[in-house]
Scaffold this motif. Sequence first.
Motif, short mmCIF file in Angstrom:
data_model
loop_
_atom_site.label_atom_id
_atom_site.label_comp_id
_atom_site.label_asym_id
_atom_site.label_seq_id
_atom_site.Cartn_x
_atom_site.Cartn_y
_atom_site.Cartn_z
N VAL A 451 0.85 -1.20 0.00
CA VAL A 451 0.00 0.00 0.00
C VAL A 451 0.88 1.24 0.00
O VAL A 451 1.78 1.38 0.83
N ILE A 452 0.63 2.13 -0.94
CA ILE A 452 1.33 3.41 -0.99
C ILE A 452 0.39 4.49 -0.47
O ILE A 452 -0.67 4.73 -1.05
N LEU A 453 0.78 5.10 0.65
CA LEU A 453 -0.01 6.21 1.18
C LEU A 453 0.67 7.52 0.83
O LEU A 453 1.89 7.58 0.66
N PHE A 454 -0.12 8.57 0.72
CA PHE A 454 0.44 9.89 0.45
C PHE A 454 0.91 10.50 1.76
O PHE A 454 0.46 10.13 2.85
N GLY A 455 1.82 11.46 1.66
CA GLY A 455 2.47 11.99 2.85
C GLY A 455 1.65 12.95 3.68
O GLY A 455 2.21 13.76 4.40
N GLY A 456 0.31 12.88 3.61
CA GLY A 456 -0.54 13.76 4.41
C GLY A 456 -1.00 13.08 5.69
O GLY A 456 -0.30 12.26 6.28
N THR A 457 -2.20 13.42 6.12
CA THR A 457 -2.74 12.84 7.35
C THR A 457 -3.51 11.56 7.04
O THR A 457 -3.80 11.25 5.89
N ASN A 482 -11.54 -1.82 10.72
CA ASN A 482 -10.75 -2.14 11.91
C ASN A 482 -9.58 -1.19 12.10
O ASN A 482 -8.53 -1.56 12.63
N ALA A 483 -9.75 0.04 11.64
CA ALA A 483 -8.67 1.03 11.73
C ALA A 483 -8.94 2.08 12.80
O ALA A 483 -8.00 2.73 13.28
N HIS A 484 -10.20 2.25 13.18
CA HIS A 484 -10.57 3.36 14.07
C HIS A 484 -9.84 3.29 15.42
O HIS A 484 -9.37 4.31 15.93
N ASN A 485 -9.73 2.09 15.98
CA ASN A 485 -9.11 1.97 17.31
C ASN A 485 -7.65 2.39 17.32
O ASN A 485 -7.20 3.12 18.20
N PHE A 486 -6.89 1.91 16.34
CA PHE A 486 -5.46 2.28 16.35
C PHE A 486 -5.27 3.75 15.98
O PHE A 486 -4.33 4.40 16.45
N VAL A 487 -6.17 4.30 15.15
CA VAL A 487 -6.05 5.71 14.76
C VAL A 487 -6.32 6.61 15.97
O VAL A 487 -5.55 7.55 16.23
N THR A 488 -7.37 6.32 16.71
CA THR A 488 -7.72 7.17 17.86
C THR A 488 -6.70 7.01 18.99
O THR A 488 -6.59 7.89 19.86
N ALA A 489 -5.94 5.92 18.99
CA ALA A 489 -4.91 5.74 20.02
C ALA A 489 -3.68 6.60 19.74
O ALA A 489 -2.85 6.81 20.64
N LEU A 490 -3.54 7.09 18.52
CA LEU A 490 -2.42 7.96 18.19
C LEU A 490 -2.64 9.34 18.79
O LEU A 490 -3.79 9.80 18.90
N PRO A 491 -1.57 10.04 19.18
CA PRO A 491 -1.72 11.36 19.84
C PRO A 491 -2.54 12.36 19.02
O PRO A 491 -3.32 13.13 19.58
N GLU A 492 -2.37 12.36 17.72
CA GLU A 492 -3.09 13.32 16.88
C GLU A 492 -4.25 12.69 16.12
O GLU A 492 -4.86 13.34 15.27
N TYR A 494 -6.85 11.23 13.74
CA TYR A 494 -6.99 11.24 12.28
C TYR A 494 -6.12 12.32 11.62
O TYR A 494 -5.94 12.29 10.40
N ASP A 495 -5.60 13.24 12.41
CA ASP A 495 -4.72 14.28 11.87
C ASP A 495 -3.24 13.88 11.93
O ASP A 495 -2.35 14.69 11.67
N THR A 496 -2.97 12.61 12.25
CA THR A 496 -1.59 12.12 12.29
C THR A 496 -1.00 12.07 10.89
O THR A 496 -1.61 11.52 9.97
N LEU A 497 0.18 12.64 10.73
CA LEU A 497 0.88 12.57 9.44
C LEU A 497 1.47 11.17 9.28
O LEU A 497 2.15 10.67 10.18
N ARG A 501 5.19 7.93 1.91
CA ARG A 501 4.74 6.59 1.52
C ARG A 501 4.17 5.81 2.70
O ARG A 501 4.08 4.58 2.67
N GLY A 502 3.76 6.52 3.78
CA GLY A 502 3.15 5.85 4.93
C GLY A 502 4.15 5.16 5.84
O GLY A 502 3.82 4.23 6.57
#
Length: 607
Positions: A451-457, A482-492, A494-497, A501-502
């Motif tokens: 998976v190639i992610l772009f360098g944004g959030t 199944n992504a919501h839990n790990f995303v919300t555990a990050l300090p920022e 959904y706004d986490t950069l 390329r992820g």
Amino acid sequence: MARNRFNSGTAPEQELPKAKINKESLQRISGLVNYLKPYKWKFIIGLIFLFLSSLTGLAFPILLGAMIDAAQGNQKYSFIPASINLIGIVAFVILFLQSFVSFFRIKLFVEVAEKSLADIRRDTYFKLITLPMDFFSNRRVGELNSRLSSDLSQIQDTLTTTLAEMLRQIVILIGGVAFLFFISVKLTVLNLSILPVLVVVAIFLGKLIRKVSRQAQDKLAESNTVVEETLQGISSVKAFVNEAYEANRYNLSLREVVKIALRGATYRGGFASFIIFCLFGTIVGVIWYGSILVSQGELYVGSMTTYILYAMFVGAAMGTFPELYANVQKAIGASERVMEILNEKNEAISIVASENQTKKIITGELAFKDVVFAYPSRKEITVLKGLSFEARAGEKVAIVGPSGAGKSTIASLILRFYEAQEGELLFDGKPAGEYALTDIRNQVAIVPQDVILFGGTIKENIGYGKIGASDEEIIAAAEKANAHNFVTALPEGYDTLVGERGIKLSGGQRQRIAIARALLKDPAILILDEATSSLDSESERLVQEALEILMRDRTSIIIAHRLSTIREADKIVVLEKGMVIESGTHDELLKNEEGLYRYLSQLQFEA
């Protein structure tokens, strides 16, 4: 070890290749002239100011000479005042005019160049992102990025500086030579008699110096390659106790660099000595012969001063031409490479979002009928040989087979990255050609292995599946993936950069974001290309759960190596050497004792 060149901090910059300036090369880049048309009047006014600036500059030597003559009570030119003060006032007025026109000349040229270059950059980028996949398979990303940066920067420099400077020096050269003849024909003939010898020797030595410089650059690149290879394979060097061998290899390479550099220094020293002798010899000769003419009453001291100043103007103009001409050659070469992109045939994709809306709905039926395909860059290798299979709407169809069987090629053909040479690809029973590219790609989603992610959030990456999606839609897609839990555990959150390329996320996290992106797109046809093959057990479980939700009620094409992930597929298509050799459910295929699927299953499950 491969001998790949790379630029180190000490290596000289790689020069842009130059192009010959002839009728053909100028015709090839004529398309870029169209980008100047919207700003043609500003360009023309800039040229007028450039011409005026050069002419006013040519007025100073004759005014200064006239001032010296006036101080001695002489007046050679009737069109110049005899008063020292009046000449000084005229000189300052001309200086003010030159400053005025120079300001607007620079401003107008820069404005025209920046705006036209922005238009070229925009169109080149728009063209690049709408070109077919075959174009990118034959070119490196670095090369294409170079065309948007180095090549266009070279064109920009030429339009803003080189072109204006060349025109200015031409005016000064022609005007200066004319004034030299006007002041003293005898001195000018003396000067011009030396010129041919100077030009011939300069060209000859210049070629030698450039040749040696290229050799030195190549040798330095080779020595840097030794460093790169040694450091990259340092464990092998140490394991084989080859430190002495590598040290000697590097030392020999450096000795070659020094040897070539010293030869180049000899040529450059000879060239510099020759130029110094000719330059100062000419000055001495002019002053010597001019002094004789002054003593004979044929020339005033002021006129001689004027002559020397014009000779310096002409000499400086001539000295700048080789570099200016080389820059123009580079710009021509850069323009040709940019025009290659602009002249490429692009896909039927618009850069206006509203024009890419879905017009024909696809329910999800998919069929390959006798498809024969070879990649355009490797036409001698036929990847698919009469491939046929179909998937009904909502079915899960798995594609399995050994590496090189053509599994991933099927995904590329469904997305119409490439066109088959023979056979048909059908959507809902209609040939793919009856659908717009945007209709197909809007309704097909792919979750790849890498998976190639772009360098944004994270939010921006999930939202890429549906531009303009609300925060609620993005969060809902992440929950299903199944992504919501790990995303919300990050300090920022959904706004986490995610990083380039992820890179800041694990493989399983990137996969779940890709699944959320696909869920947000809500496609009719889903392609899973080895989506779980590189994950650990826990990540695979979470991703597999998300995939089950993603595949629900939509046609799914599952390309898999791990046969354990496709047991529940409605149909399994087994490929070998680009052909379908088996087809059926998991249980049906296992019953075939001579079948490839049974053989692959035994290999995996016994392992």
